[in-house]
Design a protein around this motif. Sequence first.
Motif, PDB file in Angstrom:
ATOM      1  N   SER A 371       0.836  -1.197   0.000  1.00  0.00           N
ATOM      2  CA  SER A 371       0.000   0.000   0.000  1.00  0.00           C
ATOM      3  C   SER A 371       0.873   1.250   0.000  1.00  0.00           C
ATOM      4  O   SER A 371       2.088   1.175   0.213  1.00  0.00           O
ATOM      5  CB  SER A 371      -0.944   0.009   1.209  1.00  0.00           C
ATOM      6  N   GLY A 373       0.839   5.388   1.471  1.00  0.00           N
ATOM      7  CA  GLY A 373       0.155   6.313   2.371  1.00  0.00           C
ATOM      8  C   GLY A 373       1.005   7.510   2.744  1.00  0.00           C
ATOM      9  O   GLY A 373       2.228   7.501   2.587  1.00  0.00           O
ATOM     10  N   ASN A 379      -4.454   6.970   3.086  1.00  0.00           N
ATOM     11  CA  ASN A 379      -4.078   5.749   2.384  1.00  0.00           C
ATOM     12  C   ASN A 379      -4.671   5.801   0.982  1.00  0.00           C
ATOM     13  O   ASN A 379      -5.886   5.951   0.824  1.00  0.00           O
ATOM     14  CB  ASN A 379      -4.600   4.527   3.151  1.00  0.00           C
ATOM     15  N   TYR A 382      -7.425   2.985   0.573  1.00  0.00           N
ATOM     16  CA  TYR A 382      -8.471   2.780   1.583  1.00  0.00           C
ATOM     17  C   TYR A 382      -9.579   3.791   1.330  1.00  0.00           C
ATOM     18  O   TYR A 382      -9.315   4.996   1.268  1.00  0.00           O
ATOM     19  CB  TYR A 382      -7.896   2.950   2.981  1.00  0.00           C
ATOM     20  N   GLY A 384     -11.753   5.117   3.133  1.00  0.00           N
ATOM     21  CA  GLY A 384     -11.810   6.166   4.138  1.00  0.00           C
ATOM     22  C   GLY A 384     -13.217   6.523   4.570  1.00  0.00           C
ATOM     23  O   GLY A 384     -14.205   6.031   4.029  1.00  0.00           O
ATOM     24  N   LYS A 385     -13.274   7.403   5.544  1.00  0.00           N
ATOM     25  CA  LYS A 385     -14.571   7.830   6.076  1.00  0.00           C
ATOM     26  C   LYS A 385     -14.846   9.297   5.787  1.00  0.00           C
ATOM     27  O   LYS A 385     -15.836   9.855   6.261  1.00  0.00           O
ATOM     28  CB  LYS A 385     -14.592   7.576   7.587  1.00  0.00           C
ATOM     29  N   PHE A 393      -8.854   7.487  -2.688  1.00  0.00           N
ATOM     30  CA  PHE A 393      -8.982   6.065  -2.994  1.00  0.00           C
ATOM     31  C   PHE A 393      -9.240   5.851  -4.484  1.00  0.00           C
ATOM     32  O   PHE A 393      -8.571   5.040  -5.135  1.00  0.00           O
ATOM     33  CB  PHE A 393     -10.117   5.480  -2.155  1.00  0.00           C
ATOM     34  N   LYS A 462     -19.172  -1.453   4.390  1.00  0.00           N
ATOM     35  CA  LYS A 462     -19.050  -2.852   4.783  1.00  0.00           C
ATOM     36  C   LYS A 462     -20.442  -3.436   4.988  1.00  0.00           C
ATOM     37  O   LYS A 462     -21.357  -2.749   5.431  1.00  0.00           O
ATOM     38  CB  LYS A 462     -18.216  -2.982   6.054  1.00  0.00           C
ATOM     39  N   ASN A 478     -16.110  -7.449   4.313  1.00  0.00           N
ATOM     40  CA  ASN A 478     -15.357  -6.379   3.666  1.00  0.00           C
ATOM     41  C   ASN A 478     -16.186  -5.688   2.600  1.00  0.00           C
ATOM     42  O   ASN A 478     -17.230  -6.188   2.169  1.00  0.00           O
ATOM     43  CB  ASN A 478     -14.078  -6.940   3.041  1.00  0.00           C
ATOM     44  N   GLY A 492      -9.213  -4.494   0.971  1.00  0.00           N
ATOM     45  CA  GLY A 492      -9.767  -3.602   1.988  1.00  0.00           C
ATOM     46  C   GLY A 492      -9.000  -2.323   2.211  1.00  0.00           C
ATOM     47  O   GLY A 492      -9.578  -1.231   2.241  1.00  0.00           O
ATOM     48  N   ASN A 493      -7.686  -2.406   2.377  1.00  0.00           N
ATOM     49  CA  ASN A 493      -6.865  -1.205   2.555  1.00  0.00           C
ATOM     50  C   ASN A 493      -5.515  -1.335   1.858  1.00  0.00           C
ATOM     51  O   ASN A 493      -4.579  -0.598   2.143  1.00  0.00           O
ATOM     52  CB  ASN A 493      -6.655  -0.905   4.043  1.00  0.00           C
ATOM     53  N   ARG A 494      -5.420  -2.300   0.945  1.00  0.00           N
ATOM     54  CA  ARG A 494      -4.162  -2.592   0.272  1.00  0.00           C
ATOM     55  C   ARG A 494      -4.456  -3.461  -0.945  1.00  0.00           C
ATOM     56  O   ARG A 494      -5.573  -3.961  -1.116  1.00  0.00           O
ATOM     57  CB  ARG A 494      -3.230  -3.364   1.215  1.00  0.00           C
TER      58      ARG A 494
END
Length: 729
Positions: A371, A373, A379, A382, A384-385, A393, A462, A478, A492-494
């Motif tokens: 990944s 970042g 990231n 990812y 993110g929120k 992303f 998710k 996921n 998921g994040n990578r």
Amino acid sequence: MGMGQSCAGCAGGDKDNQLVFGLSSRDAPAIEPIVDPLNVLGDDLFDDKVMSLKLPPAVMKRFQECLISGQPTSEEDMKVIAKIMFGWARERGCIDFAHWFFPTRGGGGAVGGMLGAYKQDTLIDLDFGSKFVTKPMKACLPHERLFQGETDGSSFPNGGLRVTHSAAAFTTWDRSSPPFVLNKTLYIPCAFITHFGKCIDEKTPLLRSMDAVKKEGLRLLKAADLGKNAQTIYSYLGWEQEFFVIKAEHYKARPDLVNTGRTLFGKLPTRHQQGDLNYFAPVPGTVQKLLDKVQTAMLQVGCPMAVKHNEVAPGQHEMSPVFRVANVSCDTNVLFMEVMNREAAKMGLQVLFHEKPFAGINGSGKHANWSIGTDTGLNFFYPGKTEEGAKLFVTGIACLAHGLAKYNELVRCSVATAGNDHRLGAQEAPPAIISLYPGQGFEQYVESVIAGGDLLGYKAEKKKQETGCSQAMHIEANVEDRNRTAPFPFCGNRFEFRAVGSSQNCNLPVMVCNAIMAAGMAHMAELIEKGSNHRDAVAAMFKENKHVIFTGNGYSDQWKQDAAKRGLPNLNTTPKALATWTEEKNQALFEKMGIYSREETNARQEVMYENYITALKIEADTMINMVDTGIVPACAKDLKKSNFSSKKTAAARKAAYEAIVQEADKLKAVVSKTEGPLAKEAAHLCDAVKPQMEKLRAAVDKAEALMESGLYPYPSYETMLPPLNGGGA
């Protein structure tokens, strides 16, 4: 530093003549102390935490600033750091120090895995300030020798970057990779270059690629108006190391394992992995002790080993750590292989890191979870929120798709080795066709962006899945499902580069991942800088490169046909792949990103060809020697015995055994024709020698099925592979 258990027979009593396994207590081996690995976490790692506690704050601040800026550490600070590090190392019993580096030797299938190189220097120097002619010694770590070293580079692969009479090569501390103590030696992770600054190692190109990701990533963030507070960008790696463990006595009795890392002969036992009994089953007792010892050793030197379990095949296992910065993670993977070899030898075991040590049984890979970042926590892979994270992303995957589409062959080259050729494309590993799997939901979203949709249109939510029972709560699945047939699936994040071989050094595959990502970042930044808005730049890159996105079954025959229509190459052998390494677009990419000069790119191709050729030649020669000195004599003995049985039985054996001699003669003939330029020699070994080796193997394996078991000269698969139930020693 192991987790050895004291045996019941050693407990109780204090008489000198008490017997322990037939020995007096004076002769009995010392019982290893039980070490709780969670009590020694990072005790022998000289990392940022230790430095911040021991170094003067001003020195620490300048040291960290140099890591970001790339400026050299001042001599005054070097002296302070060396003095503090020396005291810390001596507290841990250090006597020696070593510059630890990674020459481009070996390759996929390397016996014992990919090992580092070092020489041990004693922690001493002469007191040159003394008035005496015979200068007294003093214990110390000279600051100039901490940061730089010189060694003879003449015996390492170099691809023509140096001549025989020009032997000087230099090691320089990778300041972002912390030194550590192991076996009373202070290891200092280093880059390795020639007298003229040419890299002849695995690490230097990775460090250069990390600089490229940083440069082009910051440029992209500025152009896209994202991550405004970011000062630097890191690449990260989490490796999953697969391997086999067998008894050392069986290993030593097999010339093929000793010389090539894999079995060149051997029929499958009637029961091996068909019942799916080994995967995640209880680890056999002796192997569990080995894994525990290695886990403790790795945790103590600061590698966060977090997972250990049985793999699919009997005798196959896996261990993996938590994510870390890529160069540090690559270092610890090499260290892991060294520690595994060392601890296994103490226990009468042997670890096999070859990608395919047993034909017909699951092979081993080293999945590289990679990944990118920022230092502020963003990231690129990812969702993110926040809106910023969501935009980054989508932007990151567009950049990766560009890199994989434009430099597809380069990615394939990074995992092209003699050992990995046995694995890639089989029903246990991703195909040789390199594609991107961002998830089925994301694939649909790509079409909407191309059609004009918003960058925030992807709902990275998710999903909750009910278990259907009251005792077990629902699970949070996921955002996207995983695809084990994909070489580059989203996790998921990578992204997980699943094609890396188990014996490889991670540096090369991760370097290429960084390089193609930097290329994608640079291309998008350029589009925006020339006037395109962020959304349109992402859409344009998806439209141009969507053919590399595939979310179906990578094992299917249909995918090979579809990939060809999309223009994705199927480089299913190492020689086919390596021929593309020096294509103009690849040369230009490496040069632009400051990773390889054109001379270094050509040299790396030469080294990769040499590694492949060497591996195949050793295999062919070993095969011929085993037939001549072991298999044929055993056949003769068995045939002599069978002459006293039925004529039909004797005739079947005679035909099978004569076939071995015939196929061996053919192999000798085809091997003798191996000559010419490297590319031609590699192609001949692949297209002519390997098929004949397979024919000879088939003949020998058929003979093994006929021969009296006591006459077969080598330990069989059935003997070497442990029971499937996870029990036993």
